[in-house]
Design an enzyme around this catalytic site. Structure first.
Site, PDB file in Angstrom:
ATOM      1  N   PHE A 211      35.568  56.240  26.625  1.00  0.00           N
ATOM      2  CA  PHE A 211      35.661  57.061  25.421  1.00  0.00           C
ATOM      3  C   PHE A 211      36.132  56.224  24.250  1.00  0.00           C
ATOM      4  O   PHE A 211      37.121  55.497  24.355  1.00  0.00           O
ATOM      5  CB  PHE A 211      36.653  58.213  25.662  1.00  0.00           C
ATOM      6  CG  PHE A 211      36.920  59.076  24.453  1.00  0.00           C
ATOM      7  CD1 PHE A 211      36.115  60.162  24.174  1.00  0.00           C
ATOM      8  CD2 PHE A 211      37.984  58.802  23.609  1.00  0.00           C
ATOM      9  CE1 PHE A 211      36.358  60.965  23.054  1.00  0.00           C
ATOM     10  CE2 PHE A 211      38.241  59.596  22.491  1.00  0.00           C
ATOM     11  CZ  PHE A 211      37.424  60.685  22.217  1.00  0.00           C
ATOM     12  N   LEU A 234      40.065  54.498  27.427  1.00  0.00           N
ATOM     13  CA  LEU A 234      40.195  55.140  26.126  1.00  0.00           C
ATOM     14  C   LEU A 234      40.438  54.092  25.052  1.00  0.00           C
ATOM     15  O   LEU A 234      41.411  53.343  25.112  1.00  0.00           O
ATOM     16  CB  LEU A 234      41.375  56.120  26.133  1.00  0.00           C
ATOM     17  CG  LEU A 234      41.381  57.203  27.220  1.00  0.00           C
ATOM     18  CD1 LEU A 234      42.697  57.977  27.172  1.00  0.00           C
ATOM     19  CD2 LEU A 234      40.198  58.154  27.032  1.00  0.00           C
ATOM     20  N   GLU A 235      39.556  54.047  24.049  1.00  0.00           N
ATOM     21  CA  GLU A 235      39.779  53.225  22.863  1.00  0.00           C
ATOM     22  C   GLU A 235      39.952  54.194  21.709  1.00  0.00           C
ATOM     23  O   GLU A 235      39.003  54.810  21.250  1.00  0.00           O
ATOM     24  CB  GLU A 235      38.593  52.288  22.627  1.00  0.00           C
ATOM     25  CG  GLU A 235      38.980  51.065  21.803  1.00  0.00           C
ATOM     26  CD  GLU A 235      38.637  51.217  20.347  1.00  0.00           C
ATOM     27  OE1 GLU A 235      39.444  51.864  19.631  1.00  0.00           O
ATOM     28  OE2 GLU A 235      37.615  50.702  19.910  1.00  0.00           O
ATOM     29  N   LEU A 236      41.202  54.349  21.269  1.00  0.00           N
ATOM     30  CA  LEU A 236      41.548  55.428  20.354  1.00  0.00           C
ATOM     31  C   LEU A 236      41.875  54.884  18.963  1.00  0.00           C
ATOM     32  O   LEU A 236      41.356  53.862  18.561  1.00  0.00           O
ATOM     33  CB  LEU A 236      42.704  56.237  20.940  1.00  0.00           C
ATOM     34  CG  LEU A 236      42.478  56.726  22.383  1.00  0.00           C
ATOM     35  CD1 LEU A 236      43.688  57.476  22.906  1.00  0.00           C
ATOM     36  CD2 LEU A 236      41.223  57.577  22.485  1.00  0.00           C
TER      37      LEU A 236
END
Length: 469
Positions: A211, A234-236
């Site tokens: 994501f 997760l790369e937020l």
């Protein structure tokens, strides 16, 4: 695309002029089940395919996307507002495939372990299986490299969900993969709404979910996967800081910090959102930044060559203006002309001109929440220690940068910074040769090159005994 009766429809509102750019239908249950069935059927042969053959397909995929550069750039400009002359992301996507082709043979090779006379020990990096990759809108073509090319190179199959702001990019990518000779079911795009995506994740249908998006979106993905033992990457977001020491070369620094703050209208997870400047050079820095910011023209993405177009939607522009106004009410000072000139120009509500704020501090929301807009927030500091403390005073930790002529001191300071990637005398750059990812609210896991391939696999251990007895 034919929109059949009863379909759940969504529309893309272009920030360029507020028009409806395109309309699509979300996938229904039959389409979702069909995609899952095809993906599962395709996995064994794709995973067994020779690595060189997989990589050849992915290299051709990159070339097929480059062949579509003109329509893709137009789609980026209309769907997110980036000026057309900056909107071609296909070279970077293709480069991801080229770099993976260079490192994959060694990274995915058998790993030897100490062996005995009759016992051979080794491990194989094995593809996990079926991946769901969910993409953000802000770099809608380039990010396919992290979310599609890398897991496919490792031997996984991918179902791809793009942001509902950029659905046409996903369709083009699937078409390009087929044109590159990609087998059926290996890479498929689906227009999924958030609820269906979360239900699929919660069902345990996927071996991994990749994501890229907001912190809130990442939390929902993480929560949906709870208890399924699905691998979640997760790369937020980010609230990335930079620190300019007193010995920095301002002539060289200013242009790069302005670019790191204003490029893509500030809509990058690694945009420079907090600028800390030694008090000895603060005023000179601010004067130079204001002069540089004045060069960042704003305009219609298809006009001459504006440096900045609109942000992705009018509501995002309202948020940016709201945080800026709140900071001013709390004591910050604006140093650039206001939006009156924008309104007079006839540009729409999604346009936000680059600006500079001084007198900010960490009591202000603009220094704590991700802004995702073209606003430079400058705070004076008295020492290296104060700068590092403020840089680390954040819920985010994606990237950070320091500017100094003293390389040894700069690297020592970077050791103290809490971030997944740190730069000396550079900023706002996702280096494709290095692992990429964050800590704290900026995410879990790493992408790019060797790290991305390793995280898309799991070590399978082999204990091979040649003599029994």
């Amino acid at each position: 695309m034919n929109l059949h009766s009863g379909a759940r429809i969504f529309s893309v509102t272009s920030p360029v002029d507020g028009s409806t750019y395109t309309t699509r239908a979300y996938a229904d249950g039959a389409a979702i089940e069909g995609a899952l069935t095809r993906a599962r059927a395709a996995l064994p042969s794709w995973r067994r395919m020779k690595l060189a053959d997989r990589l050849a397909i992915l290299l051709r995929f990159g070339e097929e996307m480059k062949a579509r550069a003109t329509p893709l750039a137009e789609m980026v400009a209309w769907q997110i507002g980036r000026p057309l002359w900056q909107a071609d992301e296909t070279p970077r996507l293709a480069l991801v495939g080229e770099l993976l082709a260079g490192v994959a043979p060694e990274t995915l090779a058998d790993i030897p372990y100490p062996s005995d006379e009759n016992i051979r020990r080794y491990a194989k990096p094995m593809a996990g299986g079926l991946h769901l990759s969910i993409c953000a809108w802000n770099y809608p073509t380039a990010m396919l490299g992290y979310l599609v090319t890398s897991p496919l190179a490792a031997g996984n199959v991918v179902i791809f969900k793009h942001s509902p702001q950029t659905p046409l990019i996903a369709e083009q990518a699937e078409e390009a993969f087929r044109a590159a000779g990609g087998p059926e079911g290996v890479f498929q795009s689906l227009h999924l709404d958030h609820a269906d995506a979360e239900k699929l994740i919660a069902s345990g249908a996927f071996n991994a979910v990749n994501f890229i998006g907001s912190v809130n979106g990442g939390r929902r993905v993480h929560a949906a996967a709870a208890g399924t033992f699905t691998q979640v990457h997760l790369e937020l977001g980010g609230k990335d800081p930079t620190y300019v020491r007193a010995d920095a070369d301002l002539d060289a620094v200013i242009r790069q910090i302005a670019e790191g703050t204003y490029s893509n209208a500030g809509q990058s997870c690694c945009s420079v959102e907090r600028i800390y400047v030694d008090k000895a050079i603060h005023d000179r820095f601010v004067d130079a930044l204001v002069a540089e910011t004045a060069k960042w023209s704003i305009g219609h993405p298809f006009d001459e060559k504006p440096m900045v177009g609109p942000v992705v939607r009018a509501s995002a522009a309202d948020t940016i203006r709201g945080l800026t106004d709140s900071a001013v009410r709390a004591g910050a000072r604006r140093l650039m002309p206001q939006d009156g000139t924008l309104k007079a120009s006839g540009l729409g509500a999604a346009y936000v001109a680059p600006e500079v704020l001084v007198g900010v501090d960490h009591s202000m929301q603009i220094m704590r929440d991700e802004l995702f807009g073209p606003v430079a927030c400058v705070q004076s500091v008295n020492s290296d220690d104060e700068a590092i403390r403020l840089m680390n005073d954040s819920d985010f930790g994606l990237s950070a940068s320091i500017w100094t002529k003293d390389i040894d001191r700069g690297v020592a300071l970077l050791d103290e910074v809490e971030a997944g990637t740190v730069y000396l005398n550079r900023c706002d750059h996702a280096d494709l040769h290095l692992p990429w990812g964050g800590i704290k609210n900026s995410g879990l896991g790493r992408t790019n090159g060797r790290a991305g391939l390793v995280e898309a696999t799991a070590a399978k251990s082999y204990h091979v005994r040649s003599v029994i007895g």
